[in-house]
Design a protein around this motif. Structure first.
Motif, mmCIF file in Angstrom:
data_model
loop_
_atom_site.group_PDB
_atom_site.id
_atom_site.type_symbol
_atom_site.label_atom_id
_atom_site.label_comp_id
_atom_site.label_asym_id
_atom_site.label_seq_id
_atom_site.Cartn_x
_atom_site.Cartn_y
_atom_site.Cartn_z
ATOM 1 N N ILE A 37 0.839 -1.200 0.000
ATOM 2 C CA ILE A 37 0.000 0.000 0.000
ATOM 3 C C ILE A 37 0.876 1.252 0.000
ATOM 4 O O ILE A 37 2.052 1.213 0.362
ATOM 5 C CB ILE A 37 -0.966 0.030 1.204
ATOM 6 C CG1 ILE A 37 -0.183 0.081 2.514
ATOM 7 C CG2 ILE A 37 -1.886 -1.174 1.189
ATOM 8 C CD1 ILE A 37 -1.078 0.226 3.739
ATOM 9 N N HIS A 172 -6.126 -1.097 -2.943
ATOM 10 C CA HIS A 172 -6.523 0.056 -2.125
ATOM 11 C C HIS A 172 -7.830 -0.228 -1.382
ATOM 12 O O HIS A 172 -8.342 0.650 -0.687
ATOM 13 C CB HIS A 172 -6.697 1.297 -3.002
ATOM 14 C CG HIS A 172 -5.496 1.634 -3.820
ATOM 15 N ND1 HIS A 172 -4.273 1.894 -3.252
ATOM 16 C CD2 HIS A 172 -5.325 1.747 -5.155
ATOM 17 C CE1 HIS A 172 -3.391 2.166 -4.208
ATOM 18 N NE2 HIS A 172 -4.008 2.072 -5.361
ATOM 19 N N ARG A 174 -9.682 -1.578 1.482
ATOM 20 C CA ARG A 174 -9.316 -1.922 2.853
ATOM 21 C C ARG A 174 -9.990 -3.200 3.325
ATOM 22 O O ARG A 174 -9.362 -4.040 3.981
ATOM 23 C CB ARG A 174 -9.681 -0.741 3.773
ATOM 24 C CG ARG A 174 -8.839 0.497 3.501
ATOM 25 C CD ARG A 174 -9.519 1.778 3.944
ATOM 26 N NE ARG A 174 -10.603 2.133 3.035
ATOM 27 C CZ ARG A 174 -11.349 3.228 3.181
ATOM 28 N NH1 ARG A 174 -11.128 4.055 4.192
ATOM 29 N NH2 ARG A 174 -12.309 3.490 2.317
ATOM 30 N N ILE A 450 -5.367 4.503 -0.482
ATOM 31 C CA ILE A 450 -6.111 4.438 0.782
ATOM 32 C C ILE A 450 -6.168 5.788 1.480
ATOM 33 O O ILE A 450 -7.216 6.192 1.998
ATOM 34 C CB ILE A 450 -5.472 3.377 1.708
ATOM 35 C CG1 ILE A 450 -5.768 1.974 1.172
ATOM 36 C CG2 ILE A 450 -5.973 3.515 3.142
ATOM 37 C CD1 ILE A 450 -5.012 0.858 1.863
ATOM 38 N N ARG A 453 -8.624 8.014 -0.104
ATOM 39 C CA ARG A 453 -9.983 7.571 0.222
ATOM 40 C C ARG A 453 -10.416 8.125 1.581
ATOM 41 O O ARG A 453 -11.556 8.576 1.747
ATOM 42 C CB ARG A 453 -10.046 6.031 0.244
ATOM 43 C CG ARG A 453 -9.865 5.406 -1.119
ATOM 44 C CD ARG A 453 -9.884 3.883 -1.098
ATOM 45 N NE ARG A 453 -9.562 3.380 -2.428
ATOM 46 C CZ ARG A 453 -10.147 2.338 -3.009
ATOM 47 N NH1 ARG A 453 -11.091 1.678 -2.388
ATOM 48 N NH2 ARG A 453 -9.800 1.964 -4.227
ATOM 49 N N ASP A 473 -16.257 -0.388 -2.550
ATOM 50 C CA ASP A 473 -15.435 -0.383 -1.341
ATOM 51 C C ASP A 473 -16.370 -0.404 -0.127
ATOM 52 O O ASP A 473 -17.070 0.571 0.152
ATOM 53 C CB ASP A 473 -14.553 0.870 -1.338
ATOM 54 C CG ASP A 473 -13.633 0.953 -0.118
ATOM 55 O OD1 ASP A 473 -14.049 0.570 0.991
ATOM 56 O OD2 ASP A 473 -12.494 1.425 -0.264
#
Length: 488
Positions: A37, A172, A174, A450, A453, A473
């Motif tokens: 990441i 990306h 999670r 991430i 986001r 997501d």
């Protein structure tokens, strides 16, 4: 156990003033199921390509296993799917491929004899993943397998990866990382860390660590200011001694003392400069991100859009039917369902595309809509020209892009040469900067890192725009949606 050892890795692209990696070292166990990441453009895909020895670099990358990279390049998508599979891996056995596809929730006979290009994004990804995991004695490098996939497909692929041996996965998403990874490799601003755990445990630890380091950094910054002030005083001290030679009775003695003091002053100054530089290096590895702003407009009435018993059709084929919902100000409505159920078709209809429909559709007058498309590969030309073409504020859009991790150098790169994540950030920044009553975002987080986001989530919760969106997501869904329209 096999280790990947990277020592003093330094790499930058030709023509770029910035290095992607500067004297980076780390060790990775190939039995780990590792999520890679980091911010967009920080070198995740580049690192995978370096491990495949596709670029020249300084330093050492020692890998004792063969590496395989995903996604594969499909040279002839017009071929039948089975022929594409054999073109990628000539030695594969049909029964083993069928078994892998069953684990991914697919019927092999349903896809083998269809042209590969007619498969959905999700079906194509699953077929290519099945081939990947048939490669034995290889370490797998998997680059964003979930882009454009619906939620059910992501769950199946997550369960599938969890059963596999070690890999290095760029993602990306999670929730997806939590479902299948047991280690995290984070590309920080100045280093690379490999830690035990999934995204949630890593992020909790990193947040606490960053808070501690930010407190330490405040102290370090004060120390640096004091040391730089002291350094300037020592410089002035040396110059004053040198000036004292002018008009002195014994110039030789004064000159000797002045030289001695100047030498001492410079030695102190050098030590102070070294101490300052050392302290400054401690300030650079925190993942900082600024708050974003959304320029929402207030609509003159509470109701913005309404659908009653609404159906869409294409070439007399019904896409969906019986849809009823209303969008009010500050609603954040998630359109949810599998790929191909009609979510994007509904968005295109709202944006003015001529699509056959039945039922009632009411749209408020003089409604200003800001739109982020699912696919941003069409972007080309210079950034400034594109922002002007979209009638957006150049300074505001660039400020938002800087907050989303763009460097100033990226502003001069032709849009077609930016990564998919950077292209999506351009469209998001233009949308955020556009005053609107309604924001319509079709899979806005595809390829978005991430940290960005998290910034976008915080901005939405702060400014509460009226939002109609499609996004797979699950973290984003749970945080943002006030209402869910489930097409399935």
């Amino acid at each position: 156990m096999s280790l990947i050892q990277v020592q003093h890795l330094t790499f930058g692209y030709d023509g770029s003033y910035e290095l992607i990696f500067d004297d980076v070292s780390f060790v990775l166990d190939t039995h780990f199921k590792t999520a890679l990441i980091g911010r967009n453009a920080r070198g995740k895909t580049t690192l995978l390509k370096l491990m495949m020895h596709e670029y020249e670099y300084q330093g050492q990358i020692m890998i004792h296993e063969k590496c395989c990279y995903f996604p594969y390049e499909v040279k002839n998508p017009q071929l039948l799917t089975l022929d594409v599979c054999y073109e990628i891996e000539p030695s594969l056995e049909n029964w083993r491929l069928e078994k892998e596809l069953r684990l991914l929730g697919m019927d092999a006979m349903d896809v083998f004899y269809r042209p590969f290009e007619t498969l959905s994004h999700g079906e194509q990804t699953k077929v290519l993943l099945a081939i990947l995991f048939l490669k034995e004695h290889s370490f797998l490098l998997i680059d964003e397998p979930t882009s454009h996939l619906d939620q059910d497909s992501r769950l199946k692929i997550g369960e599938y990866l969890k059963r596999q041996k070690g890999f290095l996965l760029v993602s990306h998403d999670r929730y997806f990382i939590d479902s299948c990874c047991d280690h995290v490799m984070a590309i920080n601003p100045q280093s690379i860390d490999v830690v035990n755990g999934n995204f949630s445990s890593w992020y909790e630890d990193k947040t606490k660590k960053d808070e501690r380091e930010m407190m330490l950094n405040k102290k370090l910054k004060k120390d640096i200011v004091k040391m730089e002030s002291s350094k300037r005083q020592k410089q002035n001290w040396g110059y004053q001694i040198e000036e004292s030679k002018k008009g002195a009775a014994d110039k030789g003695y004064v000159g000797h003392m002045a030289a001695k003091m100047m030498k001492r002053s410079r030695a102190i100054e050098k030590r102070q400069q070294q101490a300052i530089e050392k302290k400054k290096t401690l300030l650079k590895d925190i993942e900082e991100y600024d708050d974003l702003k959304i320029h929402c407009l207030k609509y003159f009435q509470n109701q913005i859009l309404q659908f009653q018993h609404f159906s869409l059709s294409c070439d007399h084929h019904q896409i969906f039917e019986g849809l009823s919902f209303t969008i009010h100000q500050h609603d954040r409505i998630l359109l949810k369902g599998p790929n191909g159920c009609g979510k994007s078709s509904l968005i295109r209809f709202i944006l003015g595309e001529k699509i056959e429909y039945d039922g009632q559709y009411i749209c408020g007058s003089q409604l200003k809509i800001s739109y982020v498309p699912q696919d941003c590969t069409f972007l080309s030309g210079q950034l400034d020209d594109w922002i002007e073409q979209c009638h957006s504020d150049l300074t505001l859009v660039k400020t938002l892009l800087r907050k989303l991790g763009f460097s100033r150098e990226h502003f001069d790169i032709p849009l077609e040469k930016l990564s998919q994540g950077q292209k999506k950030k351009v469209m998001l920044a233009i949308s955020l900067a556009s005053p609107a009553h309604l924001y319509i975002w079709d899979e806005p987080l595809n390829y978005i890192d991430i940290f960005s986001r998290i910034q976008i989530e915080q901005a939405i919760l702060t400014y509460q725009p009226t939002l109609l969106f499609v996004e797979h997501d699950q973290y984003f869904q749970q945080k943002i949606a006030t209402e869910v329209i489930d097409f399935s």
